[in-house]
Structure formats: C-alpha cells, structure tokens
Write a protein that holds these residues in place. Structure first.
Motif, PDB file in Angstrom:
ATOM      1  N   ILE A   1       4.630   5.394  -3.171  1.00 42.90           N
ATOM      2  CA  ILE A   1       3.057   5.540  -2.756  1.00 42.90           C
ATOM      3  C   ILE A   1       2.483   6.958  -2.322  1.00 42.90           C
ATOM      4  O   ILE A   1       1.475   7.233  -2.684  1.00 42.90           O
ATOM      5  CB  ILE A   1       2.853   4.380  -1.469  1.00 42.90           C
ATOM      6  CG1 ILE A   1       3.118   3.033  -1.992  1.00 42.90           C
ATOM      7  CG2 ILE A   1       1.410   4.498  -1.031  1.00 42.90           C
ATOM      8  CD1 ILE A   1       3.186   2.011  -0.826  1.00 42.90           C
TER       9      ILE A   1
ATOM     10  N   ALA B   1       2.197   8.917  -5.646  1.00 42.39           N
ATOM     11  CA  ALA B   1       1.021   8.471  -6.395  1.00 42.39           C
ATOM     12  C   ALA B   1      -0.287   8.999  -6.257  1.00 42.39           C
ATOM     13  O   ALA B   1      -0.575   9.469  -4.996  1.00 42.39           O
ATOM     14  CB  ALA B   1       0.748   7.017  -6.424  1.00 42.39           C
TER      15      ALA B   1
ATOM     16  N   THR C   1      -3.287   6.829  -4.191  1.00 40.50           N
ATOM     17  CA  THR C   1      -2.626   5.898  -2.715  1.00 40.50           C
ATOM     18  C   THR C   1      -2.261   6.689  -1.727  1.00 40.50           C
ATOM     19  O   THR C   1      -1.914   7.876  -2.050  1.00 40.50           O
ATOM     20  CB  THR C   1      -1.563   4.993  -3.416  1.00 40.50           C
ATOM     21  OG1 THR C   1      -0.331   5.614  -3.615  1.00 40.50           O
ATOM     22  CG2 THR C   1      -2.151   4.040  -4.340  1.00 40.50           C
TER      23      THR C   1
ATOM     24  N   LEU D   1      -4.968   1.405  -0.804  1.00 41.37           N
ATOM     25  CA  LEU D   1      -5.046   1.404  -2.344  1.00 41.37           C
ATOM     26  C   LEU D   1      -6.270   1.242  -2.810  1.00 41.37           C
ATOM     27  O   LEU D   1      -7.158   0.520  -1.956  1.00 41.37           O
ATOM     28  CB  LEU D   1      -4.031   0.233  -2.672  1.00 41.37           C
ATOM     29  CG  LEU D   1      -2.309   0.472  -2.758  1.00 41.37           C
ATOM     30  CD1 LEU D   1      -1.835   0.951  -1.581  1.00 41.37           C
ATOM     31  CD2 LEU D   1      -1.866  -0.592  -3.503  1.00 41.37           C
TER      32      LEU D   1
ATOM     33  N   THR E   1      -6.518  -1.504  -7.962  1.00 41.04           N
ATOM     34  CA  THR E   1      -5.252  -1.308  -8.030  1.00 41.04           C
ATOM     35  C   THR E   1      -4.598  -2.531  -7.475  1.00 41.04           C
ATOM     36  O   THR E   1      -3.673  -3.311  -8.095  1.00 41.04           O
ATOM     37  CB  THR E   1      -4.803   0.003  -7.233  1.00 41.04           C
ATOM     38  OG1 THR E   1      -5.259   1.139  -8.047  1.00 41.04           O
ATOM     39  CG2 THR E   1      -3.137   0.104  -7.405  1.00 41.04           C
TER      40      THR E   1
ATOM     41  N   LEU F   1      -2.262  -5.378  -9.576  1.00 40.14           N
ATOM     42  CA  LEU F   1      -0.983  -5.519  -9.016  1.00 40.14           C
ATOM     43  C   LEU F   1      -0.597  -7.102  -8.935  1.00 40.14           C
ATOM     44  O   LEU F   1       0.236  -7.740  -9.264  1.00 40.14           O
ATOM     45  CB  LEU F   1      -0.635  -4.911  -7.412  1.00 40.14           C
ATOM     46  CG  LEU F   1      -0.337  -3.405  -7.783  1.00 40.14           C
ATOM     47  CD1 LEU F   1      -0.692  -2.694  -6.414  1.00 40.14           C
ATOM     48  CD2 LEU F   1       0.977  -3.069  -8.167  1.00 40.14           C
TER      49      LEU F   1
ATOM     50  N   ILE G   1       5.856   0.540  -8.161  1.00 41.11           N
ATOM     51  CA  ILE G   1       5.559   1.910  -8.167  1.00 41.11           C
ATOM     52  C   ILE G   1       5.107   2.306  -9.623  1.00 41.11           C
ATOM     53  O   ILE G   1       4.203   3.104  -9.759  1.00 41.11           O
ATOM     54  CB  ILE G   1       6.963   2.678  -7.865  1.00 41.11           C
ATOM     55  CG1 ILE G   1       7.046   2.585  -6.296  1.00 41.11           C
ATOM     56  CG2 ILE G   1       6.764   4.330  -8.214  1.00 41.11           C
ATOM     57  CD1 ILE G   1       8.511   3.190  -5.924  1.00 41.11           C
TER      58      ILE G   1
ATOM     59  N   HIS H   1       3.584   0.411 -11.403  1.00 38.24           N
ATOM     60  CA  HIS H   1       1.815   0.046 -11.596  1.00 38.24           C
ATOM     61  C   HIS H   1       1.070   1.145 -10.932  1.00 38.24           C
ATOM     62  O   HIS H   1      -0.190   1.173 -11.289  1.00 38.24           O
ATOM     63  CB  HIS H   1       1.729  -1.331 -11.184  1.00 38.24           C
ATOM     64  CG  HIS H   1       2.169  -2.491 -11.888  1.00 38.24           C
ATOM     65  ND1 HIS H   1       1.643  -2.703 -13.081  1.00 38.24           N
ATOM     66  CD2 HIS H   1       3.289  -3.191 -11.855  1.00 38.24           C
ATOM     67  CE1 HIS H   1       2.190  -3.854 -13.671  1.00 38.24           C
ATOM     68  NE2 HIS H   1       3.259  -3.887 -12.993  1.00 38.24           N
ATOM     69  N   LEU H   2       1.377   1.644  -9.762  1.00 36.99           N
ATOM     70  CA  LEU H   2       0.677   2.732  -9.374  1.00 36.99           C
ATOM     71  C   LEU H   2       0.229   3.881  -9.950  1.00 36.99           C
ATOM     72  O   LEU H   2      -0.788   4.470 -10.098  1.00 36.99           O
ATOM     73  CB  LEU H   2       1.358   3.078  -7.975  1.00 36.99           C
ATOM     74  CG  LEU H   2       1.540   2.212  -6.852  1.00 36.99           C
ATOM     75  CD1 LEU H   2       2.123   2.789  -5.745  1.00 36.99           C
ATOM     76  CD2 LEU H   2       0.264   1.288  -6.528  1.00 36.99           C
TER      77      LEU H   2
END
Length: 349
Positions: A272, A275, A278, A293, A297, A301, A346, A348-349
């Motif tokens: 996090i 990224a 975030t 976030l 996002t 998620l 992670i 997806h971030l």
C-alpha cells in the motif's frame, strides 16, 4: 482476498483436533473437566504467576464480566475513545456493571496517552457525589487502530491509574498479535507492567470461540464465579473451552498463528505504501492495516473479490484529510491469510 476480520476465519486444525479429542466419552461438567483445568494451569504458567483464570466464549462477555468485578455501578471506566468496549459492545459493559459509565479519551489519536490520562484524573470529580469517579482503566492491546502499546507505555499508564486508585484492565482480543510484535514475555506485557486483569482472546487467532479472563490481582476475582453463572456464561460442556486453549497453546501454536498474521499485514502495508494512489493512516504494528484508498479502487477491489471494511473518517488523526473521492478502509490479516491473497490485492493497486 479476504481481509474483512480475523474473527471471520475458522479455527486452526490443531484447535479443531483438540476439540474432537475432548469430545470422546463423558467427563465432569461446568469446567470441572481435565481440559479446562489443564488450560487454566497452562495460562497461569505462561504468565509466570499464580493467576486466577476463567473461560468464556465471547470477548464481550469476558470484558464485561471482568469490568463488573472491578467497579461499582456509580463509578466510571476510562478507555480510549475508539476502544471496543465503548464503540462495539453496545452497552454490555454498562449492563454487566449495572451502570458504570464509560469515558473515552484521545479519540483522534491511535493510542491512549499518559498525558491525557493524567490530565483527566487531575481534574477529579467536580461535585461528588454528583459525578462518577474513575475506578478502572481499560487498555486495548492491540488497539482499534492496529497500534501496539510497548511495555514502557503499559507500565506508565498502569502506574498513573494505580496512583489514582484505579484498577487496570487489558482488552486482549488481539493480545497475541501485540505480544509477538513487542518481542517480550506475556508477563512483561501484563502484570509486571501493572495490569490487574487481562481478557486473553483466542477466537481471533485460531480458536473457534474461546476467551480467558486472567486475574493477576486475585482479590478482584471474588465475585466472578457468581457473575458468570448469573449472566448465563457458564457452559455445561466446559471442556469445549478448555480443549480449545489446550490445542491453541500446545507447542507455541498460538504464537506461530499470530506471527503469520502479523507478517502478512506487514507485506500488505508495504504494498500500500509503494502504490502511488494509496497511503497508510497509521503504522502497521500487528495484523491490522488502515489505509486511505480512492473510492474507485475500493469498488474495483470488491468487484474482484476483495472483502474489506470502510472505517469511520471521524477517527482519523486531525492532520489527515480525505478528499471526496477517498475513503478509509481497514484490512485485517489472519492465520489463514495467504501470500497469494496479499499479492493479488497489491497487484490491483
């Protein structure tokens, strides 16, 4: 990607096997069985003292019954403003104590500070008998923001409480996660630091439903047996509690479960932080991660199978501001959290 809560996972195989083994045959009821006796002895030995130990099935029952032994109905209980006892247990502590008032301090801070506690106690009761007088301090370990009190912090808070005539209670629903984070002994983090009563939670860390109330100050346990029975929390098949703790404690299983959960939370928080869109709210010290976030996002998620909870922005530190397109989320890792879940989140971030 299941990061909803560590109480949403099942029991570990070792704990389940202990329950299955204890299920064979017949034995004495109401906690007079060999498993309950062994569990209570093991817990006392683990804390290196002659503690009085009792078992129940929920954290709310454990906290409320423990606090009821520590205060009178006309007293008050000091705690952190985000504490579980004041925010997430309805009015159970007030019900079990027959009306003792909960007073929250430092709501916008991740931990209760010695300075705030001292300031509150120095003010005193303005017009006795018209004001509730503080008689207990409750510390959540680990805290509702995922932070961990060090031995020095616990010692300072308990010292201030005792100097002002307060008993000290520790809500240890995630005590094991805090313990492995501090790298100290159970005794050092509790009674040696001044804690009078600990509610030791196993449910969030591999048990099915098992909580222990550990009275280091045995004088406070005087009315517990009657209170537990009167409130309907004395289980006839008490071996189910005892067996869970026996399986949980065997070969440091309880510590290994918490170490795994904490390690997964650390990896998650590192992802996090790395990224671009975030950021963390508080440092990750145990098995909970709080992050800010983008709403888009969060939606993506969830569409991809992530389970997470949005958190109240009113609990944010004063210096942190949210835009209209952002939200605070809480992500909790457990003994069952896999590397694949963390890596997928992670990515997806």
């Amino acid at each position: 990607m299941y990061f909803g809560s560590d109480n949403q996972t099942g029991a570990s195989n070792q704990v389940l096997q202990a329950i299955i083994s204890a299920n064979e045959g017949a034995c004495d009821a109401y906690g007079e069985d060999k498993w309950t006796k062994e569990a209570c002895e093991k817990i006392a030995q683990m804390f290196e003292c002659d503690a009085e130990v009792f078992l129940v099935n929920t954290g709310t029952a454990a906290n409320s019954l423990a606090l009821a032994c520590m205060v009178e109905p006309w007293d008050s209980i000091l705690c952190h403003g985000q504490g579980h006892i004041i925010n997430d247990e309805l009015t159970a502590p007030e019900f079990f104590t027959h009306g003792a008032r909960l007073v929250g301090l430092d709501t916008n801070e991740p931990q209760l500070s010695a300075a705030s506690l001292s300031k509150h106690l120095d003010q005193g009761a303005v017009h006795p008998p018209h004001n509730a007088i503080p008689k207990a301090l409750s510390i959540t370990q680990a805290t509702e923001s995922g932070m961990v009190y060090s031995v020095a912090q616990v010692t300072e808070l308990c010292s201030i409480a005792h100097q002002n005539g307060l008993h000290t209670h520790m809500d240890g629903a995630r005590f094991t996660n805090a313990l492995v984070a501090t790298n100290c002994t159970p005794a050092e983090l509790t009674w040696k630091a001044g804690v009078d009563v600990l509610c030791l939670g196993a449910t969030k860390n591999g048990a099915l439903a098992a909580e222990a109330i550990v009275f280091f100050n045995k004088d406070l346990a005087r009315t517990f047996v009657a209170r537990r029975k009167r409130s309907g929390h004395l289980l006839s098949k008490g071996r189910l509690y005892g067996a869970q703790f026996c399986g949980w404690l065997e070969n440091n299983h309880w510590l290994n479960l918490a170490k795994h959960a904490n390690a997964q939370a650390t990896k998650l928080s590192q992802g996090i932080e790395a990224a671009k869109t975030t950021r963390l709210v508080w440092p990750t010290m145990a098995n909970e991660v709080f992050a800010i976030l983008p709403n888009a996002t969060i939606g993506q998620l969830r569409s991809s199978g992530a389970v997470l909870n949005e958190w109240l922005p009113s609990f944010l530190p004063n210096e942190l501001e949210l835009s209209d397109s952002e939200s605070v989320v809480r992500l909790v890792c457990s003994f069952q959290t896999t590397d694949a879940e963390v890596e997928q989140f992670i990515s997806h971030l």
